[in-house]
Enzyme design. Structure first.
Site, short mmCIF file in Angstrom:
data_model
loop_
_atom_site.label_atom_id
_atom_site.label_comp_id
_atom_site.label_asym_id
_atom_site.label_seq_id
_atom_site.Cartn_x
_atom_site.Cartn_y
_atom_site.Cartn_z
N GLU A 47 0.84 -1.20 0.00
CA GLU A 47 0.00 0.00 0.00
C GLU A 47 0.88 1.25 0.00
OE1 GLU A 47 -2.82 2.46 3.11
OE2 GLU A 47 -2.06 0.48 3.64
N ASP A 51 0.68 3.76 -3.18
CA ASP A 51 0.23 5.15 -3.01
C ASP A 51 1.08 6.10 -3.83
OD1 ASP A 51 -1.26 7.31 -1.43
OD2 ASP A 51 0.81 7.74 -0.89
N ASN A 120 -7.19 0.54 0.70
CA ASN A 120 -5.83 0.05 0.92
C ASN A 120 -5.45 -1.06 -0.06
OD1 ASN A 120 -5.68 1.83 3.06
ND2 ASN A 120 -6.20 0.29 4.59
N GLU A 123 -4.62 0.31 -3.58
CA GLU A 123 -3.26 0.83 -3.63
C GLU A 123 -2.23 -0.30 -3.58
OE1 GLU A 123 -3.70 5.28 -1.70
OE2 GLU A 123 -3.30 3.61 -0.34
#
Length: 242
Positions: A47, A51, A120, A123
């Site tokens: 994650e 991101d 989450n 990502e």
């Protein structure tokens, strides 16, 4: 659903067969289902990577797609596209929800827990794709799933609490806000983060939330209300506590 079935379904969603299937397994695994295992066993590290990769892909696409947008409009459009609400909505649309492996303790958290997990995992999938297949395949996935949500109207959505506080602090205090995480409480599968917003070394707001990002947003809201720039009702329905 067994894990190999989740992996097959996830590969269909991604349009990619993973050479390193440990990556997609981790991307689908909620921390509550990986307690006692290494940090690489759940989606948290992926994650983190996803991101940043997602942010770069979205920023590049917006820059090329909307040559007449200024920096502020591009920033607002990006914020809207990578928001938790948008990512969780997209992840649900493409069928990610039933593929997430959650521990028993997380299954009772309801909509809030699933909303956070969907964001989450989306990502994390981006991070897993980037490591396994590179930028091109990852870009294709993001454009196929998130691309349909791109619109000039995104640049005109209400500014986020953190961006709003940044504006007023720079304008009236001649110094941008900083955020400091002061505590992390609760079990690993359902943590509560608390952050403070500071300007010039002075605390101006405090807030809590289920993630570091949401606690910073809550601290920004608290600061805006305390300083008289907003009313608490302005943020009703934001899903943030302070």
């Amino acid at each position: 659903m067994k894990m190999h079935q989740r992996v097959v379904a996830a590969e269909e969603v991604c349009g990619h067969h993973f050479e390193n299937q440990d990556l997609i397994v981790a991307a689908l695994t909620h921390p509550s289902a990986a307690e006692g295992k290494s940090h690489a066993a759940s989606y948290e590290r992926l994650e983190f990577l996803g991101d940043s990769v997602l942010g770069a892909i979205v920023a590049t696409d917006l820059y090329g797609r909307f040559p007449d947008m200024d920096e502020g409009e591009l920033t607002q459009a990006k914020i809207s596209l990578v928001s938790g609400r948008m990512l969780s909505s997209v992840a649900e649309k493409i069928g990610v929800a039933p593929l997430i492996l959650m521990g028993e303790s997380e299954r009772g958290t309801g909509a809030r827990g699933m909303h956070s997990a969907l964001e989450n995992v989306y990502e994390a999938i981006v991070g897993a794709l980037y490591l396994d297949a590179g930028y091109g395949v990852t870009h294709e996935f993001v454009m196929r799933t998130l691309g349909p949500e791109v619109s000039p109207a995104l640049a005109k959505k209400p500014i986020s609490p953190k961006s709003r506080l940044q504006e007023v602090a720079q304008r009236d205090m001649h110094c941008g806000p900083e955020y400091k995480l002061v505590s992390e409480d609760g079990p690993a599968h359902d943590p509560t983060f608390t952050s403070v917003a500071m300007v010039g070394g002075r605390r101006i707001g405090r807030g809590s939330g289920p993630s570091k990002k949401s606690s910073e947003s809550a601290a920004a809201i608290d600061a805006l209300v305390r300083l008289g720039y907003a009313e608490q009702d302005d943020f009703e329905g934001a899903g943030i506590t302070n």
